[in-house]
Design a protein around this motif. Structure first.
Motif, PDB file in Angstrom:
ATOM      1  N   GLY A 153      16.972  21.974  -3.023  1.00  0.00           N
ATOM      2  CA  GLY A 153      18.336  21.467  -3.300  1.00  0.00           C
ATOM      3  C   GLY A 153      18.418  19.947  -2.719  1.00  0.00           C
ATOM      4  N   THR A 154      18.096  19.618  -1.799  1.00  0.00           N
ATOM      5  CA  THR A 154      18.197  18.311  -1.239  1.00  0.00           C
ATOM      6  C   THR A 154      17.471  17.379  -2.263  1.00  0.00           C
ATOM      7  OG1 THR A 154      16.151  18.755   0.300  1.00  0.00           O
ATOM      8  CG2 THR A 154      18.101  18.935   1.124  1.00  0.00           C
ATOM      9  N   HIS A 155      16.509  17.845  -2.648  1.00  0.00           N
ATOM     10  CA  HIS A 155      15.742  16.752  -3.679  1.00  0.00           C
ATOM     11  C   HIS A 155      16.039  16.939  -5.210  1.00  0.00           C
ATOM     12  CE1 HIS A 155      13.396  16.951  -0.151  1.00  0.00           C
ATOM     13  NE2 HIS A 155      12.706  16.042  -0.390  1.00  0.00           N
ATOM     14  N   THR A 156      17.254  17.564  -5.687  1.00  0.00           N
ATOM     15  CA  THR A 156      17.682  17.328  -6.894  1.00  0.00           C
ATOM     16  C   THR A 156      19.048  16.950  -7.216  1.00  0.00           C
ATOM     17  OG1 THR A 156      18.430  19.797  -6.990  1.00  0.00           O
ATOM     18  CG2 THR A 156      16.319  19.238  -7.641  1.00  0.00           C
ATOM     19  N   PHE A 157      19.391  16.407  -8.055  1.00  0.00           N
ATOM     20  CA  PHE A 157      20.788  15.946  -8.467  1.00  0.00           C
ATOM     21  C   PHE A 157      20.984  16.350  -9.808  1.00  0.00           C
ATOM     22  CE2 PHE A 157      23.718  12.965 -10.350  1.00  0.00           C
ATOM     23  CZ  PHE A 157      24.647  12.976  -9.789  1.00  0.00           C
ATOM     24  N   ALA A 158      22.413  16.754 -10.187  1.00  0.00           N
ATOM     25  CA  ALA A 158      22.630  17.113 -11.530  1.00  0.00           C
ATOM     26  C   ALA A 158      23.749  16.285 -12.062  1.00  0.00           C
ATOM     27  CB  ALA A 158      22.806  19.038 -11.539  1.00  0.00           C
ATOM     28  N   PHE A 159      23.937  16.033 -13.306  1.00  0.00           N
ATOM     29  CA  PHE A 159      25.085  15.240 -14.077  1.00  0.00           C
ATOM     30  C   PHE A 159      24.958  15.805 -15.509  1.00  0.00           C
ATOM     31  CE2 PHE A 159      27.756  11.789 -14.971  1.00  0.00           C
ATOM     32  CZ  PHE A 159      28.596  11.813 -13.923  1.00  0.00           C
ATOM     33  N   LYS A 160      26.230  15.359 -16.160  1.00  0.00           N
ATOM     34  CA  LYS A 160      26.041  15.599 -17.421  1.00  0.00           C
ATOM     35  C   LYS A 160      26.896  14.389 -18.149  1.00  0.00           C
ATOM     36  CE  LYS A 160      30.145  18.633 -18.076  1.00  0.00           C
ATOM     37  NZ  LYS A 160      30.561  20.226 -18.644  1.00  0.00           N
ATOM     38  N   GLY A 161      27.025  14.464 -19.430  1.00  0.00           N
ATOM     39  CA  GLY A 161      27.932  13.578 -20.269  1.00  0.00           C
ATOM     40  C   GLY A 161      28.036  14.083 -21.845  1.00  0.00           C
ATOM     41  N   LEU A 162      29.065  13.613 -22.308  1.00  0.00           N
ATOM     42  CA  LEU A 162      29.237  14.308 -23.769  1.00  0.00           C
ATOM     43  C   LEU A 162      28.802  13.171 -24.804  1.00  0.00           C
ATOM     44  CD1 LEU A 162      30.944  16.447 -25.460  1.00  0.00           C
ATOM     45  CD2 LEU A 162      32.899  14.676 -25.312  1.00  0.00           C
ATOM     46  N   PHE A 163      28.089  13.619 -25.705  1.00  0.00           N
ATOM     47  CA  PHE A 163      27.757  12.920 -27.012  1.00  0.00           C
ATOM     48  C   PHE A 163      28.513  13.535 -27.998  1.00  0.00           C
ATOM     49  CE2 PHE A 163      23.432  11.664 -25.270  1.00  0.00           C
ATOM     50  CZ  PHE A 163      23.751  10.701 -24.768  1.00  0.00           C
ATOM     51  N   GLU A 164      29.267  12.680 -28.797  1.00  0.00           N
ATOM     52  CA  GLU A 164      30.072  13.120 -30.075  1.00  0.00           C
ATOM     53  C   GLU A 164      28.954  12.965 -31.265  1.00  0.00           C
ATOM     54  OE1 GLU A 164      33.828  10.786 -30.095  1.00  0.00           O
ATOM     55  OE2 GLU A 164      33.791  11.209 -28.192  1.00  0.00           O
ATOM     56  N   CYS A 165      28.224  13.888 -31.448  1.00  0.00           N
ATOM     57  CA  CYS A 165      27.302  14.015 -32.395  1.00  0.00           C
ATOM     58  C   CYS A 165      26.470  15.442 -32.188  1.00  0.00           C
ATOM     59  CB  CYS A 165      26.123  12.791 -32.568  1.00  0.00           C
ATOM     60  SG  CYS A 165      25.109  12.792 -31.224  1.00  0.00           S
ATOM     61  N   ASN A 166      25.878  15.677 -33.194  1.00  0.00           N
ATOM     62  CA  ASN A 166      24.787  16.978 -33.279  1.00  0.00           C
ATOM     63  C   ASN A 166      23.869  16.784 -32.330  1.00  0.00           C
ATOM     64  OD1 ASN A 166      22.455  18.300 -34.807  1.00  0.00           O
ATOM     65  ND2 ASN A 166      24.178  19.466 -34.921  1.00  0.00           N
ATOM     66  N   TRP A 167      23.578  17.997 -31.746  1.00  0.00           N
ATOM     67  CA  TRP A 167      22.465  18.232 -30.630  1.00  0.00           C
ATOM     68  C   TRP A 167      21.307  17.683 -30.968  1.00  0.00           C
ATOM     69  CZ3 TRP A 167      18.067  21.169 -30.748  1.00  0.00           C
ATOM     70  CH2 TRP A 167      17.839  21.785 -31.795  1.00  0.00           C
TER      71      TRP A 167
END
Length: 442
Positions: A153-167
């Motif tokens: 876990g010390t060697h990973t970082f998670a994040f996210k973001g929204l896109f206003e379109c189809n996957w």
């Protein structure tokens, strides 16, 4: 040429839609672990057109339930965490993480109604800072033992973001090795020693040459696409001169993720998760092969662009993505700032909420997109028919056979370019505390 019917087949994700039925056979990211921290660990989740409530109970157990209370449909995302579960504020009905109804307190003391009520509940697990859920039928597949899931876990970082379109159009930007020479072109190269946490800002591995210079000056890559057991491997080769070749290897992990180089030391594993047909989140796990990730710096960098609580971009179609004419003349190809996430967002959102693929004309550099669409359509058809193989529907024993996948951006002697990815990946693993220990056990 894609027909309108084929476009719908690949893009629509509702419970009865063909692609929706396929995607429900896989674990889906639904929240960052960070989103359930704080005083009230409850969060509404919308996934593939369905509404859920995700929560952590008083004992620390994760649960995800249908969002509407089975009594009279009130919103459980406003529920109270008490009594060993999530309680609906309307009449006090209480549900645990498994969907078991623990109490119906407004009913008579002798009532047996509680024993006959069950709320739909879904498996949820934590992996490297992301909470994944499974909303399909039957047993979920195992997680392949990729780097992003086995690194400490010390060697990973998670994040996210929204896109206003189809996957699908969001995913396809990562299956296109050619676009980086244009969409992410910078007219000046920054000091690569200041590139931590920034994609396309460091130096290519085994060189001092900035990646920005490679992309800008060598804009006609030779692209190779190879089917692999987890999806596709894409290799982009840029001949720098008679003796040196830039090699960039990326991977498509079926059905919704790609694994790409972040820098010589770090990779990005990124999923594209439908909120509904017209919106999606990207979820990323950054994995370091050297020292621990500076999570605070990575988070602070990204919060310069993304606003909480919904991780929406400050630059978007409503403010023209921060477009500047003067910047487009002198600094960046797009005129939309230095963050490549904005470039990607403009490219895919400008195609429309759902891209009309009947109007596109693909070129030879789109061979990865063509290969993926064929794989996707075949998997959808096999799902509907109930016969044939579906990629990555694996058990725990099969999951242990997976590793990597190797993802490299570096400069090789042209004579060694064919094996550069394998050699560079091995060298990086041998120099990594956690990855080298894993080499010894495999």
């Amino acid at each position: 040429m894609i027909s309108a019917e084929q476009n719908d087949l690949m893009t629509r994700v509702g419970p009865q839609a063909p692609a929706g039925k396929l995607l429900r056979r896989y674990w889906q990211p639904v929240a960052l672990v960070d989103e359930l921290e704080g005083e009230r660990p409850v969060r509404a989740v919308r996934l593939m057109g369905q509404d859920f409530v995700l929560f952590r109970d008083e004992n620390g157990q994760l649960g995800m339930l249908d969002r509407d209370c089975p009594h009279r449909g009130a919103d459980l995302a406003y529920g109270r965490l008490e009594g060993g579960g999530l309680r609906c504020p309307f009449h006090g009905w209480l549900f645990d993480v498994k969907g078991t109804c623990l109490e119906t307190p407004a009913e008579p003391v002798t009532s047996k109604l509680c024993s006959r009520i069950r709320q739909s509940a879904y498996p949820v697990v934590e992996r490297s800072g992301i909470i994944f859920a499974y909303i399909g039928q039957g047993e979920p597949p195992a997680f392949p033992e990729f780097d992003c899931f086995v690194a400490p876990g010390t060697h990973t970082f998670a994040f996210k973001g929204l896109f206003e379109c189809n996957w699908l159009q969001a995913l396809e930007v990562g299956i296109d090795p050619a676009h980086a020479s244009y969409l992410h072109r910078f007219f000046e190269d920054e000091d690569t020693s200041d590139s931590y946490g920034k994609q396309f800002r460091g130096a290519s591995a085994d060189s001092q040459m900035p990646i920005t210079q490679v992309l800008r000056e060598y804009d006609r890559p030779t692209i190779e696409v190879q089917p692999v057991d987890f999806g596709l491997r894409l290799t982009a080769l840029r001949e720098l001169d008679d003796t040196q070749t830039h090699v960039r290897v990326t991977n498509v992990v079926f059905p919704q993720a790609f694994v790409i180089p972040m820098s010589a030391e770090m990779t990005i594993s990124q999923w594209h998760v439908p909120v509904d047909d017209e919106n999606c989140y990207w979820y990323a796990i950054f994995t370091s092969f050297t020292g621990p990730v500076d999570k605070q710096q990575m988070r602070d960098q990204r919060l310069e662009l993304y606003e909480l609580p919904d991780y929406t971009s400050r630059k978007n179609r409503r403010n023209n993505y921060g477009y500047s004419v003067s910047e487009q003349h002198s600094q960046t190809y797009t005129g939309m700032g230095m963050d490549i996430n904005v470039h990607d967002q403009w490219a895919i959102e400008s195609q429309g909420r759902i891209q009309d693929r009947t109007r596109e004309h693909l070129g030879t550099t789109d061979k990865g997109i063509v290969a993926f669409r064929r794989m996707l359509v075949k998997a959808i058809e096999n799902t509907l028919a109930g016969t044939g193989e579906i990629p990555l529907q694996i058990d725990a024993e099969q999951a242990r056979a997976f590793s990597g996948p190797p993802s490299i951006d570096g400069i090789s002697a042209t004579s060694a370019a064919a094996r550069y990815c394998e050699d560079a990946d091995l060298k990086r693993r041998q120099g990594s505390d956690w990855a080298s220990a894993r080499l010894k056990t495999n």
